[in-house]
Design a protein around this motif. Structure first.
Motif, PDB file in Angstrom:
ATOM      1  N   UNK A 108      30.919  -3.280  18.921  1.00  5.21           N
ATOM      2  CA  UNK A 108      30.839  -3.185  17.459  1.00  5.21           C
ATOM      3  C   UNK A 108      31.914  -4.054  16.820  1.00  5.21           C
ATOM      4  N   UNK A 109      31.532  -4.841  15.817  1.00  2.00           N
ATOM      5  CA  UNK A 109      32.486  -5.664  15.083  1.00  2.00           C
ATOM      6  C   UNK A 109      33.155  -4.835  13.983  1.00  2.00           C
ATOM      7  N   UNK A 110      34.155  -5.417  13.329  1.00  2.00           N
ATOM      8  CA  UNK A 110      34.908  -4.683  12.307  1.00  2.00           C
ATOM      9  C   UNK A 110      34.036  -4.291  11.114  1.00  2.00           C
ATOM     10  N   UNK A 111      32.989  -5.066  10.849  1.00  2.00           N
ATOM     11  CA  UNK A 111      32.108  -4.761   9.724  1.00  2.00           C
ATOM     12  C   UNK A 111      31.115  -3.646  10.044  1.00  2.00           C
ATOM     13  N   UNK A 112      31.070  -3.233  11.302  1.00  2.00           N
ATOM     14  CA  UNK A 112      30.106  -2.224  11.716  1.00  2.00           C
ATOM     15  C   UNK A 112      28.847  -2.817  12.331  1.00  2.00           C
ATOM     16  N   UNK A 113      28.663  -4.118  12.250  1.00  2.00           N
ATOM     17  CA  UNK A 113      27.512  -4.757  12.888  1.00  2.00           C
ATOM     18  C   UNK A 113      27.702  -4.771  14.406  1.00  2.00           C
ATOM     19  N   UNK A 114      26.578  -4.683  15.113  1.00  2.00           N
ATOM     20  CA  UNK A 114      26.647  -4.602  16.566  1.00  2.00           C
ATOM     21  C   UNK A 114      25.658  -5.585  17.185  1.00  2.00           C
ATOM     22  N   UNK A 115      26.126  -6.736  17.673  1.00  2.00           N
ATOM     23  CA  UNK A 115      25.207  -7.742  18.240  1.00  2.00           C
ATOM     24  C   UNK A 115      24.398  -7.239  19.432  1.00  2.00           C
ATOM     25  N   UNK A 116      24.950  -6.285  20.198  1.00  2.65           N
ATOM     26  CA  UNK A 116      24.204  -5.770  21.347  1.00  2.65           C
ATOM     27  C   UNK A 116      22.892  -5.120  20.909  1.00  2.65           C
ATOM     28  N   UNK A 117      22.857  -4.561  19.717  1.00  4.76           N
ATOM     29  CA  UNK A 117      21.657  -3.892  19.215  1.00  4.76           C
ATOM     30  C   UNK A 117      20.731  -4.827  18.467  1.00  4.76           C
ATOM     31  N   UNK A 118      21.272  -5.871  17.862  1.00  3.76           N
ATOM     32  CA  UNK A 118      20.462  -6.677  16.948  1.00  3.76           C
ATOM     33  C   UNK A 118      20.013  -8.015  17.515  1.00  3.76           C
ATOM     34  N   UNK A 119      20.649  -8.488  18.590  1.00  3.66           N
ATOM     35  CA  UNK A 119      20.331  -9.820  19.080  1.00  3.66           C
ATOM     36  C   UNK A 119      19.048  -9.868  19.899  1.00  3.66           C
ATOM     37  N   UNK A 120      18.548  -8.762  20.341  1.00  8.84           N
ATOM     38  CA  UNK A 120      17.347  -8.762  21.186  1.00  8.84           C
ATOM     39  C   UNK A 120      16.291  -7.822  20.609  1.00  8.84           C
ATOM     40  N   UNK A 121      16.022  -8.015  19.312  1.00  9.31           N
ATOM     41  CA  UNK A 121      15.006  -7.214  18.633  1.00  9.31           C
ATOM     42  C   UNK A 121      13.615  -7.442  19.218  1.00  9.31           C
ATOM     43  N   UNK A 122      13.395  -8.599  19.822  1.00 13.22           N
ATOM     44  CA  UNK A 122      12.073  -8.912  20.373  1.00 13.22           C
ATOM     45  C   UNK A 122      11.970  -8.590  21.864  1.00 13.22           C
ATOM     46  N   UNK A 123      12.851  -7.710  22.356  1.00 11.39           N
ATOM     47  CA  UNK A 123      12.827  -7.311  23.767  1.00 11.39           C
ATOM     48  C   UNK A 123      12.510  -5.833  23.894  1.00 11.39           C
ATOM     49  N   UNK A 124      11.840  -5.474  24.989  1.00 13.49           N
ATOM     50  CA  UNK A 124      11.529  -4.083  25.302  1.00 13.49           C
ATOM     51  C   UNK A 124      11.984  -3.756  26.723  1.00 13.49           C
ATOM     52  N   UNK A 125      12.128  -2.476  26.994  1.00 10.13           N
ATOM     53  CA  UNK A 125      12.543  -1.994  28.309  1.00 10.13           C
ATOM     54  C   UNK A 125      11.474  -1.046  28.833  1.00 10.13           C
ATOM     55  N   UNK A 126      11.039  -1.280  30.062  1.00  8.00           N
ATOM     56  CA  UNK A 126      10.083  -0.395  30.738  1.00  8.00           C
ATOM     57  C   UNK A 126      10.767   0.209  31.947  1.00  8.00           C
ATOM     58  N   UNK A 127      10.616   1.522  32.135  1.00  5.14           N
ATOM     59  CA  UNK A 127      11.242   2.156  33.285  1.00  5.14           C
ATOM     60  C   UNK A 127      10.386   3.300  33.809  1.00  5.14           C
ATOM     61  N   UNK A 128      10.500   3.529  35.105  1.00  6.03           N
ATOM     62  CA  UNK A 128       9.765   4.612  35.771  1.00  6.03           C
ATOM     63  C   UNK A 128      10.454   5.931  35.474  1.00  6.03           C
ATOM     64  N   UNK A 129       9.672   6.964  35.189  1.00  4.84           N
ATOM     65  CA  UNK A 129      10.251   8.291  34.928  1.00  4.84           C
ATOM     66  C   UNK A 129       9.917   9.238  36.081  1.00  4.84           C
TER      67      UNK A 129
END
Length: 510
Positions: free
Chosen positions: A489-510
Motif C-alpha cells: 500500500x502506498x501513502x495515498x492508500x492506493x495499492x498496485x497489487x490490487x489494481x495492476x492486474x484487473x484483467x487477470x483471474x485465478x482458478x484453483x481446485x477446492x
C-alpha cells in the motif's frame, strides 16, 4: 499499423539479419518498407472484387462438392493460389520440428503446431532464445511511495536502467523484455501464494503427506524462492516436509533457475528441496500418486491454439492450417476435416458447458441472413481460436497427477488483440518499442503470441476432464484473501497489487 505490411517487413528484416545490429537494421527496415509498399500498391491494382472473401483451393472449371474443398484465405498482400503446393507439401507437427535448427520451408502444419513451434522450438523459439525477464533489483518500498503514479515512475526508471545494463554487455534491437507480478511485487506476491499453499496443505494433507509443489513455467525462479523463504521463516515444521519441483521447457530458463538457486547463501539453503526438470509438461510419462499442488502462473496465455472458421450457411467448422513456401512466406488454408484433437475439444466443450459458449457467427437464422446481405460478405465466419493445448494440459493433470490441486492465474481479457473470438495479441519489440501486428503468421521466434483465457469455459473443461471442483476469483479478490495488503500500500492508500492486474483471474481446485 497494417499487419500484412509489417509482417512482410519483419520477415525480410529477420531473414537477412538474424542477429541484427542497429545501423544494419535501420537500413534494412527502410529498404524493406519501400519494397513492401511498392508491392502492396501493385497488388491493390490487381485485386479482384468478388463477393467472397476466400477463394477455393480448386482450379479449373469443374464444380467441386462444397465439403471436398480446402479454402485458402485471401489477404491484401498474397493473392496467388497455392492449392497445388498445399496438396504436395508434407504435413508436419511441432514435435517433428523440435530438433531442427532452421525454420521450416515447403511444409504445412496445423495452426497450433505453427504457434507451438514459433514459441517453444529449442533452437529458434521465442521462449528458447529471445525472452529476457525483467527484475527490478531491490524490492519496491511501497510505503515510501506516494501513489501508483509514483510507483509507475520508479518502475519505468528501473526498467530503463535494467535494459541499459544489458545493452552495455550485449546490444540488441530485438530483445524481448517483459515482467511478471512475481517480479514487480517481490516478495509479497510469492508470500500470498505461500499462505494459500500452507493453509490448504494443513487442511487436506498434513501430517500424513509431504507438501509437494510443482511449478510450470517458473521464469527466473523468483516465485519458488519467495515461497520457500516464507515457509522456512514462518512454519519450519512444514518446511521440513516441503519439496519443490519446477517443470521448465526452456533450457535457457532452466539454467537461469539453477543459477538463481545458487546465487546467495539463503537461496542455496533450499537446494536440497528443489528439483528442476527441463522438459515439456506434455512429455510427462509417469504417475505422481501423492497429493500435490500444481502452480501455473501466466502459462495458459502462451499455450498453442487451433483456429477455426465456420461455414456461414451450415455452421460447420473448418480448421486452419499454415503452408510455408520455399521462400518462408505463409499462407492460411481451411479444411472441413477436423483433426482428432480439435474435434475432441469441441465435443468436450459442448458437454462441459451444456452448449452455452460463444461462437464467432450469428446464432439466429435472421442474424445469419442479415450478415449475408452485407456487401462483400464472407462465406466463412471470423476466426475462433480454441485452446486445444489447454485441454491437453488438463489431460496430463488428470492422468498423471490424480491427487493434484491446481492453482493458476492468467488474463481473462487482453487489449489490442487481433481479429477473432478468443484471439491473441501478437507483437514484438524493436529498438525498445512494441510492434503489434494483426496475424499470428509471423517470423517464428521473434513475436510473442499471447491468448486470453475464457475462465468460464476453462473451468468447465477442467472439471469435465479431471472430475475436480474449482473456484474462480478475480486477481484482486484472491489477493485480498491471502496477501498482507499493507506491504504493497502506498501513502495515498492506493495499492498496485490490487489494481495492476484487473484483467487477470485465478482458478484453483477446492
Amino acid at each position: 499499423m497494417d499487419s500484412p505490411v509489417v509482417t512482410q517487413l519483419f520477415r525480410r528484416l529477420f531473414r537477412h539479419h538474424p542477429a541484427c545490429q542497429s545501423r544494419q537494421n535501420l537500413a534494412a527496415l527502410a529498404s524493406a518498407l519501400r519494397d513492401v509498399r511498392r508491392q502492396h500498391r501493385l497488388l491493390q491494382q490487381q485485386r479482384h472484387h468478388g463477393r467472397r472473401c476466400y477463394s477455393s483451393g480448386g482450379r479449373g472449371g469443374g464444380r467441386t462438392p462444397q465439403y471436398d474443398l480446402n479454402w485458402q484465405q485471401r489477404s491484401d498482400i498474397f493473392q496467388q493460389d497455392m492449392s497445388d503446393e498445399f496438396k504436395k507439401f508434407p504435413l508436419v507437427t511441432a514435435m517433428d520440428l523440435r530438433n531442427r535448427t532452421e525454420r521450416p520451408r515447403r511444409v504445412k502444419m496445423l495452426m497450433r503446431d505453427f504457434i507451438e513451434d514459433s514459441l517453444y522450438n529449442p533452437n529458434y523459439g521465442y521462449f528458447s532464445k529471445q525472452v529476457v525477464i525483467f527484475t527490478p533489483g531491490e524490492p519496491f518500498d511501497f510505503g515510501s511511495l506516494y501513489d501508483e503514479l509514483d510507483f509507475h515512475s520508479l518502475l519505468s526508471r528501473r526498467y530503463v536502467e535494467f535494459e541499459d545494463a544489458l545493452d552495455a554487455v550485449s546490444p540488441s534491437d530485438t530483445r524481448q523484455l517483459w515482467y511478471t507480478p512475481t517480479e514487480l511485487f517481490r516478495p509479497y506476491y510469492g508470500e500470498a501464494i505461500a499462505r494459500y499453499l500452507v493453509a490448504n496443505y494443513k487442511l487436506t494433507a498434513y501430517p500424513y503427506h509431504d507438501l509437494i509443489i510443482y511449478e510450470m513455467g517458473a521464469g527466473r525462479g523468483t516465485l519458488m524462492l519467495n515461497i520457500l523463504d516464507y515457509i522456512r521463516d514462518v512454519d519450519p515444521d512444514v518446511y521440513d516436509r516441503t519439496k519443490y519441483k519446477i517443470i521448465e521447457i526452456s533450457t535457457q530458463l532452466a539454467t537461469l533457475q539453477n543459477s538463481q538457486l545458487m546465487q546467495s547463501t539463503a537461496a542455496r539453503g533450499h537446494a536440497d528441496k528443489v528439483e528442476i526438470i527441463n522438459q515439456s509438461i506434455f512429455d510427462w510419462s509417469h504417475t505422481v500418486p501423492s497429493p500435490c499442488f500444481f502452480l501455473a502462473f501466466e502459462v495458459f496465455d502462451n499455450f498453442a491454439h487451433d483456429v477455426l472458421r465456420y461455414d456461414m450457411e451450415t455452421q460447420r467448422p473448418l480448421q486452419g492450417l499454415v503452408l510455408i513456401d520455399e521462400h518462408g512466406d505463409f499462407f492460411e488454408f481451411y479444411t472441413p476435416h477436423l483433426d482428432p484433437v480439435a474435434a475432441r475439444y469441441l465435443r468436450v466443450r459442448e458437454v462441459a458447458t451444456g452448449g452455452r459458449h460463444k461462437v464467432p457467427y450469428p446464432t439466429t437464422r435472421l442474424g445469419r441472413w442479415l450478415a449475408g446481405q452485407k456487401p462483400l460478405s464472407a462465406n466463412l465466419s471470423p476466426p475462433e481460436y480454441i485452446p486445444t493445448r489447454l485441454m491437453n494440459f488438463f489431460d496430463v493433470l488428470g492422468r498423471y497427477f490424480p491427487a493434484h490441486r491446481l492453482l493458476t492465474s492468467d488474463f481473462h481479457s487482453l487489449p489490442d488483440a487481433i481479429k477473432g473470438l478468443n484471439a491473441p495479441i501478437v507483437q514484438t519489440r524493436f529498438q525498445r518499442r512494441p510492434v503489434p501486428v494483426t496475424t499470428p503468421l509471423v517470423h517464428q521466434g521473434y513475436f510473442d503470441i499471447m491468448f486470453p483465457t475464457n475462465f468460464q469455459t476453462a473451468e468447465a473443461t477442467y472439471q469435465a476432464i479431471t472430475g475436480k471442483l474449482t473456484r474462480v476469483l478475480s486477481h484482486e479478490e484472491f489477493m485480498r484473501r491471502w496477501a498482507y495488503l499493507e506491504d504493497t500500500e502506498t501513502r495515498s492508500g492506493e495499492n498496485p497489487l490490487l489494481t495492476w492486474y484487473k484483467n487477470a483471474s485465478v482458478l484453483f481446485t477446492v
